[in-house]
Design a protein around this motif. Structure first.
Motif, PDB file in Angstrom:
ATOM      1  N   GLN A 229      29.252   3.235   5.579  1.00  0.00           N
ATOM      2  CA  GLN A 229      28.796   4.212   6.574  1.00  0.00           C
ATOM      3  C   GLN A 229      29.629   4.106   7.846  1.00  0.00           C
ATOM      4  N   ALA A 230      29.995   2.896   8.211  1.00  0.00           N
ATOM      5  CA  ALA A 230      30.867   2.719   9.378  1.00  0.00           C
ATOM      6  C   ALA A 230      32.221   3.382   9.146  1.00  0.00           C
TER       7      ALA A 230
ATOM      8  N   LEU B 237      24.539   9.176   8.773  1.00  0.00           N
ATOM      9  CA  LEU B 237      23.184   9.109   9.327  1.00  0.00           C
ATOM     10  C   LEU B 237      22.150   9.025   8.214  1.00  0.00           C
ATOM     11  N   ALA B 238      22.266   9.897   7.212  1.00  0.00           N
ATOM     12  CA  ALA B 238      21.297   9.906   6.115  1.00  0.00           C
ATOM     13  C   ALA B 238      21.317   8.585   5.353  1.00  0.00           C
ATOM     14  N   ASN B 239      22.506   8.088   5.059  1.00  0.00           N
ATOM     15  CA  ASN B 239      22.605   6.817   4.347  1.00  0.00           C
ATOM     16  C   ASN B 239      22.173   5.642   5.224  1.00  0.00           C
ATOM     17  N   GLY B 240      22.450   5.745   6.522  1.00  0.00           N
ATOM     18  CA  GLY B 240      22.008   4.694   7.432  1.00  0.00           C
ATOM     19  C   GLY B 240      20.491   4.592   7.486  1.00  0.00           C
ATOM     20  N   ILE B 241      19.821   5.746   7.489  1.00  0.00           N
ATOM     21  CA  ILE B 241      18.347   5.762   7.468  1.00  0.00           C
ATOM     22  C   ILE B 241      17.841   5.130   6.179  1.00  0.00           C
ATOM     23  N   GLU B 242      18.498   5.445   5.071  1.00  0.00           N
ATOM     24  CA  GLU B 242      18.088   4.878   3.788  1.00  0.00           C
ATOM     25  C   GLU B 242      18.252   3.356   3.798  1.00  0.00           C
ATOM     26  N   LEU B 243      19.326   2.876   4.392  1.00  0.00           N
ATOM     27  CA  LEU B 243      19.528   1.424   4.492  1.00  0.00           C
ATOM     28  C   LEU B 243      18.477   0.790   5.402  1.00  0.00           C
TER      29      LEU B 243
END
Length: 249
Positions: free
Chosen positions: A176-177, A202-208
């Motif tokens: 994501q970074a 953002l979407a993947n960060g929320i999932e993490l």
């Protein structure tokens, strides 16, 4: 679908193009069965015979689709995309023989390869591969690869929870970074193209972030899968919207 929409015109050649992609995908199973029978079990039983029959039927259909497209599409680009599909099929069979289908590296590379189906749609619809088509491939493939890292982070976290072992998903965070860093660079060229990258991160960060909560970590995988598919669909729509001015320009 995204390539066909951005291409801006319908052609009947989308039918053999879809058939080419579908047959290439379906051929993996009979080829894997044949390879396993020949090189693992070292026999040729009824299962291998049936697999060979299906491989022949699907191979003939694939060849028919390819020859149909070759009459209208540029041969060089079409051959290159067909070559990518051939390599992916061979790699899929090879990892299946070694029971490495869940390999992160293989799935990430496969996501980038499958992204070339968008290039095929653009090639068939426009007669070439313009510059914006590569942005389409990069944006969609980037989201797919980053999402795969998140899925594997969830699976490892669930396994670690059962064994009381905490494992930080550094690789998924790095993915994501990487998208955010790419967004910063891309924004200097065309700000619209940075939007899908940031949205994906953002979407993947929320999932993490959700993986930090035990209740979310134990969420049913089918529900997670539907949410991942919904996010991918929304990301595709966003990508089409952001690329539309370039494709029409």
């Amino acid at each position: 679908m995204a390539g066909a929409i951005l291409g801006g015109q319908w052609t009947n050649l989308f039918v053999p193009a879809l058939g080419m992609v579908l047959m290439g995908f379906l051929m993996r199973e009979p080829l894997t069965v044949m390879a396993r029978e020949m090189w693992v079990f070292r026999r040729r039983g009824d299962q291998a015979v049936r697999a060979a029959w299906w491989a022949g039927v699907e191979g003939a259909a694939l060849l028919g689709c390819l020859l149909t497209l070759a009459r209208w599409a540029p041969l060089g680009a079409l051959a290159a995309l067909a070559g990518v599909g051939l390599v992916l099929t061979g790699a899929a069979v090879a990892v299946s023989l070694k029971n490495r289908q869940r390999s992160v590296a293989f799935q990430v590379v496969s996501a980038a390869g499958l992204g070339t189906t968008g290039l095929l749609a653009v090639l068939v619809g426009t007669g070439g591969i313009p510059g914006w088509a590569w942005w389409l491939w990069g944006l969609l493939s980037g989201h797919a690869m980053a999402s795969i890292l998140v899925v594997h982070a969830r699976l490892r976290a669930r396994a670690g929870r059962k064994s009381d072992r905490v494992e930080r998903p550094w690789l998924a965070y790095a993915g994501q970074a990487g998208q955010l860093a790419a967004a910063g660079v891309v924004a200097m060229v065309e700000w619209r193209l940075a939007v899908p990258l940031m949205a994906s991160a953002l979407a993947n960060g929320i999932e993490l972030w959700r993986l930090r909560t035990p209740a979310h970590l134990e969420e049913a995988l089918t529900r997670v899968g539907y949410r991942t598919l919904a996010v991918a669909s929304l990301h595709m729509v966003l990508t089409i919207t952001c690329l539309w001015p370039l494709a029409r320009g």
